[in-house]
Design a protein around this motif. Structure first.
Motif, mmCIF file in Angstrom:
data_model
loop_
_atom_site.group_PDB
_atom_site.id
_atom_site.type_symbol
_atom_site.label_atom_id
_atom_site.label_comp_id
_atom_site.label_asym_id
_atom_site.label_seq_id
_atom_site.Cartn_x
_atom_site.Cartn_y
_atom_site.Cartn_z
ATOM 1 N N ALA A 81 10.591 2.107 -17.382
ATOM 2 C CA ALA A 81 9.715 1.189 -18.128
ATOM 3 C C ALA A 81 8.876 0.350 -17.171
ATOM 4 N N LYS A 82 9.494 -0.095 -16.084
ATOM 5 C CA LYS A 82 8.761 -0.886 -15.099
ATOM 6 C C LYS A 82 7.659 -0.041 -14.452
ATOM 7 N N ASP A 86 3.794 -0.799 -14.650
ATOM 8 C CA ASP A 86 2.980 -0.932 -13.442
ATOM 9 C C ASP A 86 1.788 0.025 -13.496
ATOM 10 N N GLN A 87 2.033 1.262 -13.968
ATOM 11 C CA GLN A 87 0.954 2.239 -14.058
ATOM 12 C C GLN A 87 -0.087 1.791 -15.082
ATOM 13 N N ARG A 92 -5.333 -0.386 -16.342
ATOM 14 C CA ARG A 92 -6.165 -1.397 -17.000
ATOM 15 C C ARG A 92 -6.980 -2.182 -15.972
ATOM 16 N N MET A 93 -6.382 -2.457 -14.822
ATOM 17 C CA MET A 93 -7.126 -3.164 -13.776
ATOM 18 C C MET A 93 -8.269 -2.296 -13.266
ATOM 19 N N ALA A 94 -8.019 -1.000 -13.096
ATOM 20 C CA ALA A 94 -9.075 -0.093 -12.649
ATOM 21 C C ALA A 94 -10.178 -0.013 -13.703
#
Length: 162
Positions: A81-82, A86-87, A92-94
């Motif tokens: 889940a972590k 993180d992915q 989303r940041m990309a």
């Protein structure tokens, strides 16, 4: 005084022996049978308790094994889940960064378009003012499109030099 008679002693001993053999035949046999039965019951209960203890130990071991497996699986689920979180965060940041770059490029293009439009309008206004100033200086009216085009060409050359 006490007087000991051998026949009394003899009959007392014989009575005791008869009583002993009678008890042995009828009473001790039954008592021994009850004692043996009780001993068998105790032995069976002890063996049953030992079996139950071994079963309980086996169940405890199985429970501990399953519990360890469940803990390991829970830790793996948390790790997965972590990693997914993180992915997703990185994706989303990309995406946000790409959107921001796209917005910046669009804003720069809009700014450049607005700047060129403003420059075009300013040149047109300056050309109009130059024509008006030239008319005033020359004393005649210059309204033709060729005069305006000449003034705009002049301003374009001046704008390029700067």
């Amino acid at each position: 005084m006490l007087d000991f008679q051998p026949w009394t002693i003899f009959f007392t001993i014989v009575n005791l022996l008869i009583l002993y053999f009678f008890f042995r035949k009828f009473l001790f046999g039954r008592i021994n049978a009850v004692l043996e039965q009780r001993e068998e019951l105790i032995k069976s209960q002890i063996s049953e308790a030992e079996e139950n203890n071994s079963k309980a130990a086996a169940l405890k071991q199985e429970y501990e094994t399953k519990l360890a497996g469940a803990r390991e699986e829970a830790a793996q689920l948390v790790t997965d889940a972590k990693n997914r979180a993180d992915q997703a965060y990185a994706d989303r940041m990309a995406q946000a960064e790409a959107d921001a770059k796209k917005t910046a490029v669009e804003a720069e293009a809009r700014i450049a378009a607005e700047r060129s439009e403003m420059m075009r309008q300013a040149r047109g206004e300056v050309a109009r003012l130059a024509v008006m100033a030239a008319t005033e200086v020359a004393g005649k009216r210059l309204d033709t499109d060729s005069d305006r085009a000449l003034a705009e060409e002049f301003l374009a050359k001046v704008g390029e030099e700067q």
